[in-house]
Write a protein that holds these residues in place. Sequence first.
Motif: not given
Length: 517
Positions: A90-99
């Motif tokens: 799944e997409i890492p939370d850090a990437v989701v938050a940065a986007c």
Amino acid sequence: MPVPLTLRELCADRTLGLRIVSSSADLERPLDWVHSSELDDPTPYLDGGELLLTTGIGPHAGAGPEGYVGRLARHGLAGLGFGTGLGYDEIPDAVVAACGRAGLPLLEVPERTPFLALTKVVAAARAADRYAEVVRTDEARRALTAAALAGGISAAGPAGTTRRGTGGTGKVLAALAERLDAWVLISDGDDRVPYAAPRSAARRAAGLAREIGTVRDHPGRSSVSVSDGGGQVVLQPVRLLGPAVLVVGRDAPFSPVDRQLIGFAVSVLSLSHARSAAVGSAERRLRAALLRTLLTVPGRGAEQVVADTWGPPPDGPVVVVAFGGRGSGPRCAALLETLGRGAPGFHAELEQQVLAVVAADGVDAVLAPAARHHDVRAGVSDPAPMAELARARREADRALDAADRRDRPVVRFADLAGGGLAALVAPDDAAAFAGSVLGPLLRHDAERHGDLVNSLREWLARHGQWDPAATRLGVHRHTLRSRIAKAAALLDRDLDSPGVRAELWFALHTRDTGPSS
């Protein structure tokens, strides 16, 4: 106009199985292309507007998710597609938050969907858009060409002939405005707006006067683009009857294809006017040849050609109206165009004049439209049969000459003839004639203190009767006989000739009073 594929439309394709992760991001961004890369900084190889696909290596290398996403957002990417089921389930939370913080759209690409599938969908959409642009451009060019042809040549003059139309330019502008959803106008060399679509667009020329002047006066063919709020205005030079500027504007920017269409409109207008000018020149030459034939050899078939091409001549007497005046030659074409818009009769340009042959009761209908050309004078002949057209032309010429001398817009030969012979002769010509004819007598009287001129005047006024003339002068009739004989010798003319007496009387009258002016 085709609209590029957006991220939302890409996600709507259920066969791809894409999931929107950052729902607050702008999913209506146009999607130019799809590219995959695992570099920690792929931006040097991207133009902006792409959907970047990654398996997760790039976001976690180098500057990490925050720096990676920030670079993509600043570079203007359309979004980030994160492939799951490969390096990450799944997409890492850090990437989701940065986007989310960068406002960069984030899509999840499932393992079952190869990156190549997205590339094919976007490529197919771009190909469809390009095909639609080609079709749209082709249709627009056909419409502009049809508009120019429909306005440039309109059908059905007498006996199957054609007549030049005047609505081609207006039709082309209307078609261009419709195709581009824009307003269009043409500004000519006198800063007038002869054509506009819609008509209200003519008001916009005043606010663009500086830009219009720059384009029109530029020595080369140049185009100028002006930003107008969120919209755009394009100005291009166009050659009509003289230098002019085509101005096209709307509330949205013009695409490269739109600019090509504007350029095509310029070409169509230029070619249409060049063709119209060539047709007009040929028509003017034909008119001149026919009129010259009517004037010199009437009854040799020219009347029938005129009837077949421009309508039958009047049944009864005709009147010749000569238009001209000092320096009027360059304005003949404009005057002919004015008369061609519904004025009755036959019109032609001949020897730097415009001549109109009309029915005797149609003169006012010819003079009225010509009155708009304030620096052109008109001479009107007396009515005459078609067989005596040459005489009517001479009368019109004399009346025109008088109108030019007197600075009057119209002079009729009937009024001119009523003013006597002096009214038919230019003042300078009459004075020169009088000086030449009477010169020997004037010199004799000045050198010898004689009275030959006055004696000749009284003798002619008394119709050559010696006693009444001598009594009037207070001399003996033999003295008068001697003076008249002396005058005849100096003039070397036969004073018993009625023609000579008429010339001498005109010369004396001119010297005493001068012709009317």
